[in-house]
Design a protein around this motif. Structure first.
Motif, PDB file in Angstrom:
ATOM      1  N   ALA A  23      47.456  57.364  28.024  1.00 41.48           N
ATOM      2  CA  ALA A  23      47.329  57.181  29.465  1.00 41.48           C
ATOM      3  C   ALA A  23      45.919  56.729  29.797  1.00 41.48           C
ATOM      4  O   ALA A  23      44.952  57.233  29.230  1.00 41.48           O
ATOM      5  CB  ALA A  23      47.650  58.490  30.176  1.00 41.48           C
ATOM      6  N   VAL A  24      45.813  55.756  30.667  1.00 43.91           N
ATOM      7  CA  VAL A  24      44.506  55.278  31.125  1.00 43.91           C
ATOM      8  C   VAL A  24      44.425  55.590  32.613  1.00 43.91           C
ATOM      9  O   VAL A  24      44.818  54.783  33.454  1.00 43.91           O
ATOM     10  CB  VAL A  24      44.334  53.763  30.871  1.00 43.91           C
ATOM     11  N   LEU A  25      43.958  56.787  32.939  1.00 43.88           N
ATOM     12  CA  LEU A  25      43.880  57.201  34.327  1.00 43.88           C
ATOM     13  C   LEU A  25      42.673  56.592  35.011  1.00 43.88           C
ATOM     14  O   LEU A  25      41.572  56.594  34.462  1.00 43.88           O
ATOM     15  CB  LEU A  25      43.816  58.728  34.413  1.00 43.88           C
ATOM     16  N   VAL A  26      42.892  56.063  36.201  1.00 44.45           N
ATOM     17  CA  VAL A  26      41.806  55.473  36.982  1.00 44.45           C
ATOM     18  C   VAL A  26      41.878  56.034  38.403  1.00 44.45           C
ATOM     19  O   VAL A  26      42.939  56.437  38.876  1.00 44.45           O
ATOM     20  CB  VAL A  26      41.897  53.932  36.999  1.00 44.45           C
ATOM     21  N   ASN A  27      40.742  56.062  39.067  1.00 50.40           N
ATOM     22  CA  ASN A  27      40.656  56.600  40.423  1.00 50.40           C
ATOM     23  C   ASN A  27      40.621  55.485  41.457  1.00 50.40           C
ATOM     24  O   ASN A  27      40.056  54.421  41.215  1.00 50.40           O
ATOM     25  CB  ASN A  27      39.383  57.441  40.571  1.00 50.40           C
ATOM     26  N   PHE A  28      41.215  55.758  42.627  1.00 44.12           N
ATOM     27  CA  PHE A  28      41.150  54.793  43.717  1.00 44.12           C
ATOM     28  C   PHE A  28      40.801  55.499  45.025  1.00 44.12           C
ATOM     29  O   PHE A  28      41.049  56.696  45.196  1.00 44.12           O
ATOM     30  CB  PHE A  28      42.479  54.040  43.881  1.00 44.12           C
ATOM     31  N   THR A  29      40.228  54.748  45.941  1.00 41.91           N
ATOM     32  CA  THR A  29      40.019  55.196  47.319  1.00 41.91           C
ATOM     33  C   THR A  29      40.414  54.053  48.240  1.00 41.91           C
ATOM     34  O   THR A  29      40.163  52.881  47.929  1.00 41.91           O
ATOM     35  CB  THR A  29      38.555  55.586  47.596  1.00 41.91           C
ATOM     36  N   TYR A  30      41.021  54.379  49.376  1.00 41.76           N
ATOM     37  CA  TYR A  30      41.474  53.345  50.311  1.00 41.76           C
ATOM     38  C   TYR A  30      41.379  53.890  51.726  1.00 41.76           C
ATOM     39  O   TYR A  30      41.721  55.048  51.990  1.00 41.76           O
ATOM     40  CB  TYR A  30      42.915  52.941  50.009  1.00 41.76           C
ATOM     41  N   THR A  31      40.934  53.027  52.661  1.00 42.25           N
ATOM     42  CA  THR A  31      40.837  53.408  54.070  1.00 42.25           C
ATOM     43  C   THR A  31      41.461  52.339  54.949  1.00 42.25           C
ATOM     44  O   THR A  31      41.144  51.151  54.821  1.00 42.25           O
ATOM     45  CB  THR A  31      39.375  53.626  54.489  1.00 42.25           C
ATOM     46  N   ALA A  35      45.384  48.665  62.471  1.00 48.46           N
ATOM     47  CA  ALA A  35      46.659  48.168  61.972  1.00 48.46           C
ATOM     48  C   ALA A  35      46.498  47.050  60.949  1.00 48.46           C
ATOM     49  O   ALA A  35      47.242  46.969  59.971  1.00 48.46           O
ATOM     50  CB  ALA A  35      47.519  47.696  63.138  1.00 48.46           C
ATOM     51  N   ALA A  36      45.518  46.170  61.159  1.00 52.14           N
ATOM     52  CA  ALA A  36      45.331  45.033  60.252  1.00 52.14           C
ATOM     53  C   ALA A  36      44.014  45.092  59.499  1.00 52.14           C
ATOM     54  O   ALA A  36      43.564  44.075  58.956  1.00 52.14           O
ATOM     55  CB  ALA A  36      45.419  43.726  61.046  1.00 52.14           C
ATOM     56  N   THR A  37      43.388  46.269  59.457  1.00 52.87           N
ATOM     57  CA  THR A  37      42.081  46.401  58.809  1.00 52.87           C
ATOM     58  C   THR A  37      42.107  47.542  57.801  1.00 52.87           C
ATOM     59  O   THR A  37      42.157  48.715  58.174  1.00 52.87           O
ATOM     60  CB  THR A  37      40.970  46.670  59.839  1.00 52.87           C
ATOM     61  N   GLY A  38      42.101  47.171  56.519  1.00 55.37           N
ATOM     62  CA  GLY A  38      42.101  48.181  55.477  1.00 55.37           C
ATOM     63  C   GLY A  38      41.570  47.620  54.177  1.00 55.37           C
ATOM     64  O   GLY A  38      41.713  46.422  53.910  1.00 55.37           O
ATOM     65  N   SER A  39      40.946  48.460  53.377  1.00 57.52           N
ATOM     66  CA  SER A  39      40.435  48.025  52.079  1.00 57.52           C
ATOM     67  C   SER A  39      40.276  49.229  51.167  1.00 57.52           C
ATOM     68  O   SER A  39      40.150  50.365  51.624  1.00 57.52           O
ATOM     69  CB  SER A  39      39.090  47.302  52.233  1.00 57.52           C
ATOM     70  N   GLY A  40      40.278  48.949  49.871  1.00 56.83           N
ATOM     71  CA  GLY A  40      40.124  50.024  48.908  1.00 56.83           C
ATOM     72  C   GLY A  40      39.627  49.499  47.582  1.00 56.83           C
ATOM     73  O   GLY A  40      39.610  48.293  47.334  1.00 56.83           O
ATOM     74  N   MET A  61      41.540  46.768  45.814  1.00 52.76           N
ATOM     75  CA  MET A  61      42.964  47.019  45.999  1.00 52.76           C
ATOM     76  C   MET A  61      43.582  45.997  46.934  1.00 52.76           C
ATOM     77  O   MET A  61      42.907  45.455  47.821  1.00 52.76           O
ATOM     78  CB  MET A  61      43.190  48.419  46.577  1.00 52.76           C
ATOM     79  N   THR A  62      44.856  45.735  46.733  1.00 56.36           N
ATOM     80  CA  THR A  62      45.616  44.936  47.681  1.00 56.36           C
ATOM     81  C   THR A  62      45.686  45.687  49.007  1.00 56.36           C
ATOM     82  O   THR A  62      45.780  46.918  49.027  1.00 56.36           O
ATOM     83  CB  THR A  62      47.046  44.719  47.153  1.00 56.36           C
ATOM     84  N   ALA A  63      45.635  44.959  50.121  1.00 52.64           N
ATOM     85  CA  ALA A  63      45.761  45.615  51.420  1.00 52.64           C
ATOM     86  C   ALA A  63      47.109  46.306  51.530  1.00 52.64           C
ATOM     87  O   ALA A  63      48.140  45.767  51.106  1.00 52.64           O
ATOM     88  CB  ALA A  63      45.604  44.595  52.544  1.00 52.64           C
ATOM     89  N   ALA A  64      47.113  47.503  52.081  1.00 55.22           N
ATOM     90  CA  ALA A  64      48.354  48.257  52.231  1.00 55.22           C
ATOM     91  C   ALA A  64      49.243  47.614  53.287  1.00 55.22           C
ATOM     92  O   ALA A  64      48.761  46.974  54.231  1.00 55.22           O
ATOM     93  CB  ALA A  64      48.052  49.698  52.635  1.00 55.22           C
ATOM     94  N   THR A  65      50.550  47.782  53.117  1.00 57.91           N
ATOM     95  CA  THR A  65      51.491  47.475  54.189  1.00 57.91           C
ATOM     96  C   THR A  65      51.541  48.695  55.098  1.00 57.91           C
ATOM     97  O   THR A  65      51.799  49.813  54.639  1.00 57.91           O
ATOM     98  CB  THR A  65      52.893  47.182  53.631  1.00 57.91           C
ATOM     99  N   VAL A  66      51.272  48.495  56.386  1.00 59.45           N
ATOM    100  CA  VAL A  66      51.249  49.610  57.333  1.00 59.45           C
ATOM    101  C   VAL A  66      52.643  49.796  57.926  1.00 59.45           C
ATOM    102  O   VAL A  66      53.252  48.844  58.416  1.00 59.45           O
ATOM    103  CB  VAL A  66      50.220  49.353  58.453  1.00 59.45           C
ATOM    104  N   VAL A  67      53.151  51.019  57.845  1.00 58.99           N
ATOM    105  CA  VAL A  67      54.416  51.377  58.481  1.00 58.99           C
ATOM    106  C   VAL A  67      54.083  51.968  59.843  1.00 58.99           C
ATOM    107  O   VAL A  67      53.432  53.009  59.932  1.00 58.99           O
ATOM    108  CB  VAL A  67      55.200  52.389  57.626  1.00 58.99           C
TER     109      VAL A  67
END
Length: 282
Positions: A23-31, A35-40, A61-67
């Protein structure tokens, strides 16, 4: 000589494939701040396939799809709005969410060689550290605004990792993990503001735990976080707004996708040089 070098590197990668996968575990953070502003960011990591460490740089990270259950009630600058209960499993998809599918490609180097590795957007199985810590974490700022003033009885909110997409009023195993948080009451004529984090309860926040529904819970499912009104209380006016939605935790880089980026062959370099000469003559 160049062809021999590339062939040897390819052979080493093939040999590495016969050893047990790790397993190659990696950490992420995203904010997500609107509605159209996000990054990680996925943190830098190192992987050794038997030929020495390959150092992978941090990856965006790819921008999240916001529900957003109520987009028409979401003022500018907010992530999303809700005005209905999600129930215990969020089957109705009434919570504000961040979702991802697919993977992102990380790039690493070992000496003069360049490699890529896929990092799928998928929840990892429960990891037991010493001392044990949360595999995932979050911070959600929510409330209302003067343009969407809310009032309510005491409402109970929760965080879901993934959700139950089987609409049958039964908590379907192997589809989600839920962590119920504290209650909140919205006051009429007041701009309410609450912040909820994973530090408000003591239970570890992993994609799998021992509670209901039984099974692997969210492990192995696409990365998705939902924050919403689980049950209890009633909303008598207005809408609940999510102002800021931050998440973080673990992903598992897929070592089976490790790929050596080929160096350009001598023939390609010769053609490129010839084209440059022709352009100059013209």
């Amino acid at each position: 000589m160049l062809i021999m070098k590339t062939s040897l590197a390819t052979a080493l990668i093939a040999l590495a494939g016969i050893f047990p996968a790790r397993a190659v575990l990696v950490n992420f953070t995203y904010t997500q701040s609107a509605a159209a502003t996000g990054s990680g960011t996925i943190s830098a990591f190192s992987y050794d396939n038997g030929g020495g460490p390959i150092n992978f740089t941090a990856t965006s990270m790819t921008a999240a799809t916001v529900v957003n259950p109520v987009p028409g009630a979401t003022p500018a600058g907010f992530v999303g709005a809700m005005n209905a209960q999600s129930g215990s499993a969020n089957e109705a998809n009434q919570s504000v969410g961040l979702t991802w599918t697919g993977f992102v490609l990380a790039t690493g180097t070992r000496g003069a060689q360049t490699y890529t590795m896929r990092i799928p957007y998928v929840f990892v199985p429960k990891q037991t550290q010493a001392p044990d810590t949360n595999d995932y974490n979050w911070s959600v700022a929510f409330g209302d605004s003067a343009t969407a003033d809310a009032s309510s009885a005491s409402m109970r909110f929760a965080m879901w990792y993934s959700r139950d997409t089987v609409i049958d009023a039964v908590e379907t195993a192997n589809t989600f993990q839920r962590y119920t948080q504290q209650n909140h009451t919205f006051g009429a004529g007041v701009v309410d503001s609450f912040t909820n984090t994973d530090l408000t309860t003591t239970a570890l926040k992993d994609a799998t735990d021992g509670g209901d529904p039984q099974g692997v819970d969210a492990a192995g499912r696409d990365l998705a976080f939902y924050w919403g009104w689980r049950d209890q209380g009633s909303l008598t006016a207005g809408n609940i707004l999510v102002d800021n939605f931050a998440v973080g935790g673990l992903l598992n880089a897929d070592e089976s996708t490790l790929t050596l980026v080929p160096e350009p062959s001598g023939a390609v370099l010769l053609l490129a040089g010839t084209g440059l000469m022709l352009r100059r003559r013209r």
